[in-house]
Write a protein that holds these residues in place. Structure first.
Motif, PDB file in Angstrom:
ATOM      1  N   PHE A   1     -14.128 -12.825   1.452  1.00 49.39           N
ATOM      2  CA  PHE A   1     -12.810 -12.881   0.842  1.00 49.39           C
ATOM      3  C   PHE A   1     -12.316 -14.323   0.789  1.00 49.39           C
ATOM      4  O   PHE A   1     -12.669 -15.146   1.640  1.00 49.39           O
ATOM      5  CB  PHE A   1     -11.807 -12.034   1.644  1.00 49.39           C
ATOM      6  N   TYR A   2     -11.467 -14.609  -0.201  1.00 45.06           N
ATOM      7  CA  TYR A   2     -10.933 -15.963  -0.365  1.00 45.06           C
ATOM      8  C   TYR A   2      -9.407 -15.997  -0.263  1.00 45.06           C
ATOM      9  O   TYR A   2      -8.775 -16.975  -0.613  1.00 45.06           O
ATOM     10  CB  TYR A   2     -11.377 -16.541  -1.713  1.00 45.06           C
ATOM     11  N   GLY A   3      -8.841 -14.917   0.246  1.00 45.13           N
ATOM     12  CA  GLY A   3      -7.404 -14.881   0.429  1.00 45.13           C
ATOM     13  C   GLY A   3      -6.954 -13.524   0.915  1.00 45.13           C
ATOM     14  O   GLY A   3      -7.663 -12.516   0.767  1.00 45.13           O
ATOM     15  N   LYS A   4      -5.774 -13.481   1.525  1.00 50.50           N
ATOM     16  CA  LYS A   4      -5.247 -12.235   2.060  1.00 50.50           C
ATOM     17  C   LYS A   4      -4.958 -11.228   0.959  1.00 50.50           C
ATOM     18  O   LYS A   4      -5.091 -10.017   1.158  1.00 50.50           O
ATOM     19  CB  LYS A   4      -3.985 -12.510   2.874  1.00 50.50           C
ATOM     20  N   GLY A   5      -4.627 -11.720  -0.222  1.00 49.12           N
ATOM     21  CA  GLY A   5      -4.384 -10.819  -1.339  1.00 49.12           C
ATOM     22  C   GLY A   5      -5.614 -10.006  -1.695  1.00 49.12           C
ATOM     23  O   GLY A   5      -5.512  -8.816  -2.022  1.00 49.12           O
ATOM     24  N   GLU A   6      -6.781 -10.644  -1.635  1.00 46.68           N
ATOM     25  CA  GLU A   6      -8.021  -9.929  -1.902  1.00 46.68           C
ATOM     26  C   GLU A   6      -8.259  -8.843  -0.865  1.00 46.68           C
ATOM     27  O   GLU A   6      -8.702  -7.744  -1.190  1.00 46.68           O
ATOM     28  CB  GLU A   6      -9.207 -10.899  -1.900  1.00 46.68           C
ATOM     29  N   VAL A   7      -7.969  -9.169   0.389  1.00 43.68           N
ATOM     30  CA  VAL A   7      -8.157  -8.194   1.461  1.00 43.68           C
ATOM     31  C   VAL A   7      -7.267  -6.974   1.228  1.00 43.68           C
ATOM     32  O   VAL A   7      -7.718  -5.823   1.318  1.00 43.68           O
ATOM     33  CB  VAL A   7      -7.841  -8.822   2.834  1.00 43.68           C
TER      34      VAL A   7
ATOM     35  N   LEU B   1       0.846  -1.177   0.000  1.00 42.41           N
ATOM     36  CA  LEU B   1       0.000   0.000   0.000  1.00 42.41           C
ATOM     37  C   LEU B   1       0.893   1.242   0.000  1.00 42.41           C
ATOM     38  O   LEU B   1       1.811   1.361   0.797  1.00 42.41           O
ATOM     39  CB  LEU B   1      -0.885   0.013   1.239  1.00 42.41           C
ATOM     40  N   LYS B   2       0.536   2.158  -0.907  1.00 36.71           N
ATOM     41  CA  LYS B   2       1.334   3.366  -1.028  1.00 36.71           C
ATOM     42  C   LYS B   2       0.821   4.437  -0.072  1.00 36.71           C
ATOM     43  O   LYS B   2      -0.373   4.693   0.004  1.00 36.71           O
ATOM     44  CB  LYS B   2       1.250   3.874  -2.467  1.00 36.71           C
ATOM     45  N   ASN B   3       1.778   5.080   0.608  1.00 37.07           N
ATOM     46  CA  ASN B   3       1.452   6.163   1.540  1.00 37.07           C
ATOM     47  C   ASN B   3       0.443   5.751   2.601  1.00 37.07           C
ATOM     48  O   ASN B   3      -0.437   6.503   2.985  1.00 37.07           O
ATOM     49  CB  ASN B   3       0.906   7.374   0.770  1.00 37.07           C
ATOM     50  N   VAL B   4       0.538   4.502   3.043  1.00 36.01           N
ATOM     51  CA  VAL B   4      -0.401   4.018   4.061  1.00 36.01           C
ATOM     52  C   VAL B   4       0.370   3.697   5.335  1.00 36.01           C
ATOM     53  O   VAL B   4       1.305   2.913   5.313  1.00 36.01           O
ATOM     54  CB  VAL B   4      -1.149   2.766   3.573  1.00 36.01           C
ATOM     55  N   GLY B   5      -0.026   4.252   6.426  1.00 36.81           N
ATOM     56  CA  GLY B   5       0.602   3.963   7.718  1.00 36.81           C
ATOM     57  C   GLY B   5      -0.110   2.833   8.408  1.00 36.81           C
ATOM     58  O   GLY B   5      -1.263   2.558   8.145  1.00 36.81           O
ATOM     59  N   ILE B   6       0.572   2.167   9.300  1.00 37.94           N
ATOM     60  CA  ILE B   6      -0.033   1.078  10.071  1.00 37.94           C
ATOM     61  C   ILE B   6      -0.568   1.640  11.388  1.00 37.94           C
ATOM     62  O   ILE B   6       0.151   2.265  12.137  1.00 37.94           O
ATOM     63  CB  ILE B   6       1.002  -0.011  10.357  1.00 37.94           C
ATOM     64  N   TRP B   7      -1.832   1.388  11.576  1.00 35.98           N
ATOM     65  CA  TRP B   7      -2.500   1.949  12.780  1.00 35.98           C
ATOM     66  C   TRP B   7      -2.986   0.832  13.669  1.00 35.98           C
ATOM     67  O   TRP B   7      -3.725  -0.028  13.223  1.00 35.98           O
ATOM     68  CB  TRP B   7      -3.670   2.816  12.335  1.00 35.98           C
ATOM     69  N   LEU B   8      -2.589   0.867  14.925  1.00 35.33           N
ATOM     70  CA  LEU B   8      -3.014  -0.154  15.885  1.00 35.33           C
ATOM     71  C   LEU B   8      -4.229   0.342  16.643  1.00 35.33           C
ATOM     72  O   LEU B   8      -4.205   1.408  17.239  1.00 35.33           O
ATOM     73  CB  LEU B   8      -1.882  -0.455  16.865  1.00 35.33           C
ATOM     74  N   MET B   9      -5.255  -0.448  16.598  1.00 33.70           N
ATOM     75  CA  MET B   9      -6.501  -0.060  17.278  1.00 33.70           C
ATOM     76  C   MET B   9      -6.322  -0.188  18.790  1.00 33.70           C
ATOM     77  O   MET B   9      -5.966  -1.244  19.287  1.00 33.70           O
ATOM     78  CB  MET B   9      -7.639  -0.979  16.835  1.00 33.70           C
ATOM     79  N   ILE B  10      -6.616   0.900  19.516  1.00 32.97           N
ATOM     80  CA  ILE B  10      -6.626   0.828  20.983  1.00 32.97           C
ATOM     81  C   ILE B  10      -7.932   1.459  21.483  1.00 32.97           C
ATOM     82  O   ILE B  10      -7.963   2.343  22.319  1.00 32.97           O
ATOM     83  CB  ILE B  10      -5.392   1.522  21.589  1.00 32.97           C
ATOM     84  N   THR B  11      -9.014   0.934  20.957  1.00 32.50           N
ATOM     85  CA  THR B  11     -10.333   1.528  21.174  1.00 32.50           C
ATOM     86  C   THR B  11     -10.687   1.633  22.645  1.00 32.50           C
ATOM     87  O   THR B  11     -11.172   2.651  23.115  1.00 32.50           O
ATOM     88  CB  THR B  11     -11.399   0.690  20.446  1.00 32.50           C
ATOM     89  N   LEU B  12     -10.461   0.568  23.430  1.00 28.87           N
ATOM     90  CA  LEU B  12     -10.878   0.585  24.829  1.00 28.87           C
ATOM     91  C   LEU B  12     -10.170   1.681  25.606  1.00 28.87           C
ATOM     92  O   LEU B  12     -10.758   2.342  26.457  1.00 28.87           O
ATOM     93  CB  LEU B  12     -10.603  -0.778  25.475  1.00 28.87           C
TER      94      LEU B  12
END
Length: 414
Positions: A357-363, A2-13
């Motif tokens: 979805f049928y694979g991680k690539g699709e996701v 993914l271009k220009n995409v940061g990884i975000w960790l959910m800490i909702t609680l």
């Protein structure tokens, strides 16, 4: 990739509660003031605050004295979360998160609330209830004198919902619905110069029904009574006044400011929660509530008739977004959206996309495509969250804070 995409960790609680582990090793140790007879306990105030808008909490974390009552009383799970987070949100106008600390309610107990949330009894019902209770205690060898009988009689008359002579009467049930569902308490603390913290204010949310569901016999049909907003407001304000008079007799709540807020629930099957509709602040040891301020908050389902009527442009934008997704993945089941508005201004938009979805690539591919649509189609003056799911499992999340130019993404590995 993914271009220009940061990884975000959910800490909702953590975000919802405003409670986070300190990232600073120099945490401050304070003593929490208790009743004079109780031993003072050392507590920790985390030095780190997630943002200027979240409250820090005292550690170790003390759960509510009425823990669990809300889940037994409020039927719509969506209302439970919104009632709690909404009360904190409204409290910020009175208790600055930069100055004060948050703690769950410590004064209104489960036993107390269950008594308040019931119906007040008729004279005949009261007489029988007292007799049954006295007989129950005497069978267990307990002595019941006149003073204890009076206490039992008093407890049975604490219900804040209307009296009903015959709960098997459909007419009586409809004419005397249960209006009150729950009472939620939040406490706010300040730190003193001697490293103690003490209660400086409280907020009390009062949940009121918009629909009363009831049965007149076990196994019989369920009937529904719609409660209009005007009636709900009138009943809610009267209940708030009674609650104020009662909490002023509780040690610790007798002489502090208290914010009251009325919450209007949605019906049990609603996919979106209700909202707070009014609030008021009572100063120090005042025992009377004055004027109420209207709260203009609402949660809107998209697509819906209400969404089309009130926020047509937003609903059309979500429809266009869904049409774009269908071009890429034609067998998806539709986009479900929820918009949170204050004064008719969008604050947060949450979209849920259910797919197979049928694979991680699709996701990854689908998430990348959706990310591009977000950049093209959605303005950044409001918070945006897009949940991509399959078989009720979260596959990825796209999230953008209000004011940010680029969203962040998290793709789940499992």
């Amino acid at each position: 990739m993914l271009k220009n995409v940061g990884i975000w960790l959910m800490i909702t609680l953590l975000i919802l509660s405003g409670c986070a582990p300190s990232l600073n090793k120099n945490e401050d140790e304070v003593v929490q003031k208790e009743d004079k007879q109780k031993k003072q306990e050392k507590s920790i105030v985390p030095s780190y605050q997630l943002s200027d808008e979240t409250y820090r909490t005292i550690l170790p974390y003390r759960t509510s004295a009425s823990r669990g009552v809300i889940t037994n009383q409020v039927m719509n799970r969506m209302d439970i979360g919104e009632m709690e987070t909404g009360l904190r949100r409204l409290s910020k106008s009175y208790y600055d998160p930069e100055k004060y600390f948050f703690e769950e309610g410590q004064y209104l107990t489960s036993d107390m609330l269950y008594k308040w949330l019931g119906r007040k009894l008729t004279k005949k019902q009261l007489k029988k209830a007292v007799q049954d209770r006295v007989a129950f205690l005497q069978e267990r060898g307990q002595k019941v004198d006149e003073e204890r009988k009076q206490a039992i009689r008093h407890d049975f008359q604490l219900g804040l919902n209307p009296t009903i002579a015959n709960d098997k009467s459909k007419k009586q049930q409809k004419n005397n619905p249960k209006y009150l569902t729950h009472i939620l308490e939040h406490n706010f603390l300040k730190r003193n110069d001697d490293d103690t913290v003490e209660l400086i204010g409280a907020s009390i949310g009062i949940a009121m029904k918009s629909e009363y569901a009831f049965k007149t016999e076990i196994g019989g049909p369920t009937y529904h009574k719609t409660i209009d907003k005007e009636t709900m407001m009138k009943k809610g304000k009267a209940i708030a006044q009674t609650v104020l008079e009662r909490v002023r007799n509780i040690e610790g709540l007798s002489d502090i400011p208290i914010m009251f807020a009325l919450y209007r629930e949605e019906d049990k099957g609603s996919p979106v929660p209700g909202s707070y509709v009014a609030k008021t602040q009572v100063s120090d040891d005042d025992t009377n509530i004055g004027d109420w301020e209207t709260v203009h908050e609402e949660n809107i389902l998209f697509p819906s008739d209400e969404g089309e009527e009130k926020y047509y442009d937003q609903q059309q934008q979500i429809k266009d977004f869904a049409d774009k997704i269908q071009e890429y993945f034609p067998n998806y089941t539709g986009v479900i959206g929820e918009g949170f508005y204050i004064d008719e201004e969008l604050q947060k938009l949450t979209l849920e996309i259910p797919l197979e979805f049928y694979g991680k690539g699709e996701v990854i591919g689908f998430t990348q495509y959706t990310y591009g649509l977000v950049q093209e189609m959605f303005q950044n003056y409001y918070e945006l969250e897009i949940k991509i799911k399959s078989n009720k499992k979260m596959e990825s999340v796209i999230y953008r804070k209000a004011g940010d130019n680029e969203p962040k993404v998290h793709i789940f590995n499992k």
